[in-house]
Design a protein around this motif. Structure first.
Motif, PDB file in Angstrom:
ATOM      1  N   ASP A 174       0.831  -1.216   0.000  1.00  0.00           N
ATOM      2  CA  ASP A 174       0.000   0.000   0.000  1.00  0.00           C
ATOM      3  C   ASP A 174       0.864   1.265   0.000  1.00  0.00           C
ATOM      4  OD1 ASP A 174      -2.369  -1.539   0.120  1.00  0.00           O
ATOM      5  OD2 ASP A 174      -2.211  -1.684   2.294  1.00  0.00           O
ATOM      6  N   LEU A 202      -6.594   3.712  -9.954  1.00  0.00           N
ATOM      7  CA  LEU A 202      -5.878   3.406  -8.714  1.00  0.00           C
ATOM      8  C   LEU A 202      -5.404   4.686  -8.041  1.00  0.00           C
ATOM      9  CD1 LEU A 202      -3.809   0.300  -9.880  1.00  0.00           C
ATOM     10  CD2 LEU A 202      -5.749   0.306  -8.302  1.00  0.00           C
ATOM     11  N   LEU A 206      -6.925   5.048  -4.417  1.00  0.00           N
ATOM     12  CA  LEU A 206      -5.932   4.792  -3.368  1.00  0.00           C
ATOM     13  C   LEU A 206      -5.171   6.036  -2.948  1.00  0.00           C
ATOM     14  CD1 LEU A 206      -4.390   1.447  -4.722  1.00  0.00           C
ATOM     15  CD2 LEU A 206      -6.291   1.733  -3.103  1.00  0.00           C
TER      16      LEU A 206
END
Length: 282
Positions: A174, A202, A206
């Protein structure tokens, strides 16, 4: 004029968090100086496209930032920390916040996709196998691979699947900042466009910051928020596509306004018109 010297651009940059700062970097191999007096900032949440002619040192800079090749001079700060002078514990903590996708994937051929994704987990974390398996499956799904890809070896994957598996490994811990080296090279136009879309999704979901070494004009026009051009051993110009199109440099103009580039802005205009029509219809 350097594109980043525009007052509005400078003001906008002043308000943004710098997650990667490169200052006065010099890299040479023997007498061959590849990079010299190079400065670059990457801001939180952006997708930066890093471009330059063949052999100018695009990948060299990325590898130098990651301490994979030595540099003779310069300072690298990652997430506010001096990467060179940081303690071992701080450097390990920083490494865990970085993800890297190398040009050809660099997957371990003797490991399955699941096992490749778990390599960073085993190196930095102490997790039970069941949890690592669950995390690997989550990353596989995140990059758009089918669940059965987990047990495949790299030799059983297509080029596009290798890129996605390598991206899943880059996302294993992550990270905050992801380095992508020519992520769409070797992909057909459809596969490259889908990969670009995946990167953008993404980033949005994220909160990633993306440093993308690329020569793909479609990627530059479609997903990059900002572009930095490498030339004469340093960053010649950085800014938006519009900045590139107006920058007074022969190579930059040839790159962004050349024959292979001409249709891209036109297609973007057509796509935007289609979007407006769809919006009006709804």
């Amino acid at each position: 004029m350097h594109a980043s010297s525009d007052p509005a651009t400078v003001a906008n940059k002043a308000e943004r968090e710098v997650v990667l700062s490169v200052r006065d970097v010099r890299v040479a191999f023997g007498r061959n100086v590849v990079l010299d007096k190079l400065d670059l900032d990457v801001y939180r949440g952006e997708i930066l496209g890093f471009v330059g002619g063949s052999g100018t040192g695009k990948s060299v800079l990325m590898r130098s930032i990651l301490r994979l090749i030595p540099r003779q001079k310069g300072e690298i700060r990652i997430l506010g920390e001096n990467y060179d002078s940081a303690s071992e514990a701080t450097r390990i903590a920083l490494d865990m916040r970085l993800g890297v996708l190398f040009q050809h994937g660099a997957l371990f051929s003797a490991l399955t996709v699941r096992e490749n994704i778990q390599v960073p987990m085993r190196e930095y974390l102490d997790l039970p196998q069941k949890l690592m398996d669950e995390l690997a499956e989550l990353k596989i799904d995140m990059v758009g691979l089918a669940p059965d890809a987990a047990d495949k070896y790299p030799s059983e994957l297509s080029g596009g699947m290798i890129k996605r598996a390598a991206l899943a490994r880059a996302l294993a811990l992550d990270p905050d900042l992801v380095f992508l080296d020519e992520p769409t090279s070797g992909l057909d136009p459809i596969g490259a466009a889908e990969f670009d879309e995946l990167i953008a999704q993404l980033r949005d979901t994220l909160g990633l910051t993306v440093y993308m070494v690329t020569h793909d004009l479609d990627s530059l026009f479609s997903v990059c928020d900002r572009i930095a051009v490498l030339g004469q051993k340093r960053v010649l110009v950085d800014g938006t596509i519009e900045d590139m199109l107006s920058f007074d440099d022969e190579w930059v103009q040839s790159y962004f306004r050349g024959k292979r580039a001409r249709m891209i802005p036109q297609q973007k205009q057509l796509d935007a018109a289609d979007d407006r029509q769809e919006g009006a219809a709804t």
